[in-house]
Write a protein that holds these residues in place. Structure first.
Motif, PDB file in Angstrom:
ATOM      1  N   ALA A 395       0.834  -1.198   0.000  1.00  0.00           N
ATOM      2  CA  ALA A 395       0.000   0.000   0.000  1.00  0.00           C
ATOM      3  C   ALA A 395       0.874   1.255   0.000  1.00  0.00           C
ATOM      4  N   THR A 399       0.840   3.999  -3.208  1.00  0.00           N
ATOM      5  CA  THR A 399       0.040   5.162  -2.817  1.00  0.00           C
ATOM      6  C   THR A 399       0.965   6.370  -2.701  1.00  0.00           C
ATOM      7  N   ILE A 404      -3.431   5.678   3.789  1.00  0.00           N
ATOM      8  CA  ILE A 404      -3.570   4.227   3.955  1.00  0.00           C
ATOM      9  C   ILE A 404      -4.112   3.991   5.356  1.00  0.00           C
ATOM     10  N   ASP A 421      -6.365   1.704   0.802  1.00  0.00           N
ATOM     11  CA  ASP A 421      -5.526   2.826   0.369  1.00  0.00           C
ATOM     12  C   ASP A 421      -6.227   3.600  -0.732  1.00  0.00           C
TER      13      ASP A 421
END
Length: 506
Positions: A395, A399, A404, A421
């Motif tokens: 994640a 991202t 998250i 996320d």
């Protein structure tokens, strides 16, 4: 439905059709022979009255019937219908008993020929066979003036044909039952080699022993040749399988050995690089590297510093790859984790705390984890932490901005740890492949770096814990992973219960 039963049913069906055709033919032939002579006698008696129709009136006709032969055993009964005067005359036996034949309506052609009917008598309903012939006047228009009907009792013939029908039906049923039973037995004997083939293949399937062979018994017919061919095929499969198994074992040994061998030099390289970085950093901070800095111009210093950082970064990446390969080699080798009862609340909280220290560009949130409170999982704490870190690091990697979040939930007898996320997401069609080794959903986009082994390890850990994974994703909107683990409802150790009590009191 088994082949044996199908073959027996087909054979029985063909036999039943043949018996039906044969019985119908026999019955029709006997029926025709039974009534042919009788019909001829009725017709001859009726024709004897044709000579009277022009000379006398109908009421003057003599209805007494004389037998043509002394061997005839049938009595004939005559009935004369006068359509003009509405008079019905009958021979003595019919007239005295008051019985009348059925009379068709007067018309141009009142359906002459043979008619089988039942008449009510003092002894009940009696079957009669009647021959009827119309009588016309001798004028040109041939007007219908009467009807001559001659009949006889056919009780014995009907009983005979009824008995014949019963015998034919019962014998056919008995033959069918016998044929079905014998056919089932013969089909079983004929297909017994097939049963041996099935048992042997099931034994191979259950025990995975390709050295088993099908015993060859009986004649070398089609089934014998099939068994022989299957044995040859099993021999070739065994040779190929053993070769592949040895190759696969050698490959696993190579991966395991290579991973072990690579870990030592990589650890040494990483240790030396980190030591050099710390030494240079400390000397620069203490001002003790003046001579070195004077000896090297600033450009060379920057290049050497970047080189050490690159070496350190690549060494870390290679260490991660080697560790992943080693974990997968253990999984392929059937490695069994040591499992205990693990309280999930403190484990997930510790993972959340340590995840907050990882480098990232998005916001890290720890949501509501109260659903885990008081629940435990039978598993390995280290591997469960590794499982969560794999999804959290993924994640973080995918991202670049946004947030998250990690939360928890429950469903029936399962705990769910949710990692959501707002990253780049992926195409839903790629979801079935993300757990394949070395597969990367964003390979064509090239946005992140990685080996594509993390989720394969995560899948292995989930399978070892008898759990499952639920994935929801959409491109440019983010992904949601829900890790489901079965709850262990066995009694908790006393130390854990006391520890929980002390924390609550504190």
């Amino acid at each position: 439905m088994t082949i044996r039963l199908r073959l027996t049913l087909w054979f029985s069906g063909i036999l039943a059709a043949a018996l039906i055709v044969l019985c119908v033919a026999i019955y029709f032939f006997i029926n025709m022979n039974t009534y042919n002579d009788m019909k001829d006698q009725l017709r001859e008696q009726a024709l004897d009255y044709n000579v009277l129709k022009y000379e006398y009136g109908l009421n003057q006709m003599d209805l007494n019937i004389e037998k043509k032969s002394i061997f005839a055993d049938k009595d004939f009964y005559l009935q004369l219908v006068n359509y003009k005067e509405g008079v019905i005359k009958a021979s003595g036996a019919l007239q005295s008993s008051g019985i009348k034949y059925p009379i068709p309506e007067a018309k141009t052609n009142p359906g002459y020929g043979y008619v089988k009917t039942y008449l009510k008598t003092n002894e009940g309903e009696v079957p009669f066979l009647i021959y009827q012939r119309p009588i016309y006047n001798n004028t040109k228009d041939q007007e219908l003036i009467g009807l001559l009907q001659i009949g006889t009792v056919i009780v014995s013939e009907e009983k005979y044909l009824t008995g014949l029908r019963f015998i034919l039906i019962m014998s056919s049923l008995i033959f069918l039952i016998l044929a079905f039973t014998i056919g089932l037995f013969l089909a079983r004997k004929a297909l017994q080699p097939i049963e041996r083939v099935i048992r042997t293949t099931e034994q191979i399937q259950v025990g995975s022993d390709l050295s088993v062979r099908i015993p060859i018994e009986g004649p070398k017919d089609e089934i014998g040749r099939l068994v022989y061919t299957l044995n040859i095929m099993l021999s070739r499969i065994e040779i190929a399988y053993n070769g592949l198994d040895e190759s696969y074992k050698a490959q696993r040994r190579f991966v395991s050995d290579a991973s072990h061998e690579l870990r030592t030099p990589l650890t040494t390289i990483r240790g030396n690089i980190e030591l050099l970085q710390r030494m240079w950093s400390k000397k620069l901070e203490d001002g003790e590297a003046g001579d070195i800095v004077l000896a090297l111009d600033s450009q060379r210093w920057e290049l050497s510093n970047e080189a050490m950082q690159d070496i350190s970064s690549e060494a870390r990446r290679m260490s991660t790859l080697v560790n992943d390969l080693l974990a997968l080699a253990r999984a392929d080798a059937g490695y069994e984790m040591e499992k205990t009862n693990v309280m999930m609340m403190p484990l997930v909280e510790e993972v959340g705390r340590r995840a907050g220290l990882l480098p990232r560009s998005a916001e890290w949130r720890i949501g509501d984890l109260s659903a885990l409170d008081g629940y435990q999982v039978h598993g390995n704490a280290d591997y469960l932490q590794q499982l969560l870190f794999i999804f959290i690091e993924n994640a973080f990697k995918y991202t670049p901005h946004g947030w998250i979040e990690m939360t928890a939930t429950t469903k029936e007898n399962q705990l769910g740890i949710i990692i959501r996320d707002t990253g780049i997401g992926m195409n839903p069609e790629e979801v079935p492949h993300i757990f394949d080794r070395f597969y990367r959903a964003d390979e064509s986009r090239g946005k992140t770096v990685g080996t594509g082994l993390g989720l394969s390890i995560a899948k292995w850990i989930i399978d070892e814990h008898r759990g499952s994974i639920e994935v929801t994703t959409r491109e440019e909107e983010g992904s949601t992973f829900v890790i489901w683990l079965p709850i262990d409802f066995s009694p908790q150790p006393a130390s854990i219960i006391m520890e929980g009590t002390d924390q609550n009191e504190a």
